[in-house]
Design an enzyme around this catalytic site. Structure first.
Site, short mmCIF file in Angstrom:
data_model
loop_
_atom_site.label_atom_id
_atom_site.label_comp_id
_atom_site.label_asym_id
_atom_site.label_seq_id
_atom_site.Cartn_x
_atom_site.Cartn_y
_atom_site.Cartn_z
N SER A 32 0.81 -1.22 0.00
CA SER A 32 0.00 0.00 0.00
C SER A 32 0.84 1.27 0.00
CB SER A 32 -0.92 0.01 1.23
OG SER A 32 -0.16 -0.02 2.42
N HIS A 82 -2.25 -2.88 -6.12
CA HIS A 82 -2.73 -2.58 -4.77
C HIS A 82 -4.25 -2.64 -4.72
CE1 HIS A 82 -3.46 0.52 -1.38
NE2 HIS A 82 -3.41 -0.70 -0.88
N GLU A 140 -4.94 -0.02 -7.60
CA GLU A 140 -3.88 0.89 -8.05
C GLU A 140 -2.80 0.06 -8.75
OE1 GLU A 140 -3.78 4.61 -4.96
OE2 GLU A 140 -2.92 2.74 -4.24
N ASN A 174 -3.28 6.48 -0.53
CA ASN A 174 -2.63 6.64 0.77
C ASN A 174 -1.80 7.91 0.87
OD1 ASN A 174 -3.56 4.53 2.45
ND2 ASN A 174 -2.39 3.07 1.27
#
Length: 398
Positions: free
Chosen positions: A122, A143, A155, A193
């Site tokens: 992540s 991800h 992702e 993130n």
């Protein structure tokens, strides 16, 4: 890549993410091979998948026969050798760069030459993970978001050496898996993130300051959560969401992104967050986080002050939009992919860049400039792109 349906998919790690990814792949017809060195984890994962598939069958989303077929397409082993025939392997283990590098190095000498190696990390660098392989060109980031069978976003993150054809194949494959793929540059936190950090960090900062007369304690947290839900339209407030994600996970990601950005103050973790992490108050899974989840606990009431709520919402939103604009400015992803990542990955009510267009870049810059003047901190510096847009009355979407 070979004909999609015939691909053999490998998964490393039978935890929540690994098991969920295996279920996604098996649901679209792949043979899936899971490796985990812990037999108890493998057994538990199998039991949990079976329960999950039975629930889907009970709801009419699958027939009992389909649910059984999906379960039967997933085989597991405590030996990594099971992965030797795979066409794509997705690693979903602990967020530790050294451990991941060791796994990828072992895989590199085990699998066939055209096998794609992917990490579900992540926030760690794909380039760094790929450096452990003799052939880093076949390594990519995939991800997924938790729970993988339900959350649509993936992702896709190419490393510095990743073959561009593997990026294209990955996008096609994730689309075939009925996911919503976005392509992100290999920078800390990728899209979600990175861009989402102020949702948590700025909320904690407001709470720590008891900003504008915010109540202390859990009532203050509840007030911030109320403001983001009632005024902003978010499904969950930041403190609720941190407790759901797990404060161990959230703190680790925050600290990782901060360190990887060379200690940029925008991503700096808070002492409040660190103390919760140190005390083991990880949230719902431990019964205590920002809120108390024990059976006898009474959840706090928010102070439903619309004026205060609007100020809280605008402060956090401005920081989120600023981060999204900076991600676009530094070519982390396209405008559309940034907005889709935030709506599909963390259920934001709308894309942040679209939100900026609706409010006006000048409004966001004014909010940030006021905060920067008040605090004299680089944390609140407006993105170069936002400043340009405010001056030229430009929009992200024309």
């Amino acid at each position: 890549m070979e004909e999609t349906a015939k691909l053999i998919i490998g998964v490393i790690g039978a935890g929540t993410m690994g098991s969920g990814i295996a279920q996604v792949a098996a649901t679209v017809g792949h043979e899936v091979l899971i490796f985990d060195s812990n037999s108890a984890v493998l057994a538990r994962a199998s039991d949990e998948r079976k329960k999950s598939l039975l629930k889907l069958a009970e709801k009419g989303k699958l027939t009992p026969e389909e649910a059984n077929a999906i379960q039967n397409r997933i085989l597991s082993s405590e030996s990594m050798k099971i992965l030797s025939t795979c066409d794509l392997i997705i690693e979903a283990i602990v967020e530790n760069a050294e451990i991941k590098q060791k796994v990828f190095s072992d895989l590199d000498s085990l699998v066939k030459n055209n096998c794609i190696l992917a990490s579900n990390t992540s926030s760690l660098s794909i380039t760094s993970i790929a450096a452990a392989c003799k052939n880093p060109s076949r390594v990519i980031g995939l991800h997924f978001f938790n729970p993988a069978p339900l959350m649509p976003l993936v992702e896709i993150v190419p490393g510095l050496a990743t073959d561009p054809t593997i990026v294209k194949k990955s996008v096609e494959l994730m689309t075939h898996w009925k996911k919503s793929p976005v392509v992100a540059k290999d920078t800390p936190g990728f899209i979600v993130n990175r861009v989402a950090r102020p949702f948590y960090g700025e909320a904690i900062r407001i709470f720590e300051e008891q900003w504008n007369g915010l109540p202390a304690g859990e009532k203050g947290m509840a007030t911030i959560d109320w403001a983001m839900k009632e005024i902003g339209g978010f499904r969950m407030g930041p403190f609720e969401l941190m407790d759901l994600i797990g404060n161990d996970i959230n703190y680790t990601v925050t600290e990782t992104v901060w360190k990887q950005f060379f200690y940029d103050p925008r991503y700096k973790p808070s002492l409040t967050q660190k103390r919760l992490f140190e005390s083991g108050r990880f949230g719902k899974k431990t019964g205590r986080g920002y809120y108390d989840y024990s059976p006898s606990a009474i959840l706090p009431e928010a102070e439903k002050n619309s004026e205060l709520g609007l100020k809280i919402f605008m402060r956090i939103l401005a920081m989120l939009i600023n981060e999204a604009a900076d991600a676009l400015y530094y070519n982390v992803a396209t405008c559309g992919d940034i907005d889709m990542a935030m709506t599909k990955g963390v259920n934001y009510p709308k894309g942040l860049l679209k939100w900026c267009d609706e409010l006006g870049a000048d409004i966001i810059v004014k909010e940030l400039t006021g905060l920067r003047s008040t605090y004299s901190e680089e944390r609140y510096r407006p993105s170069v792109l936002l400043q340009q847009m405010a001056k030229e009355n430009f929009k992200f979407y024309n």
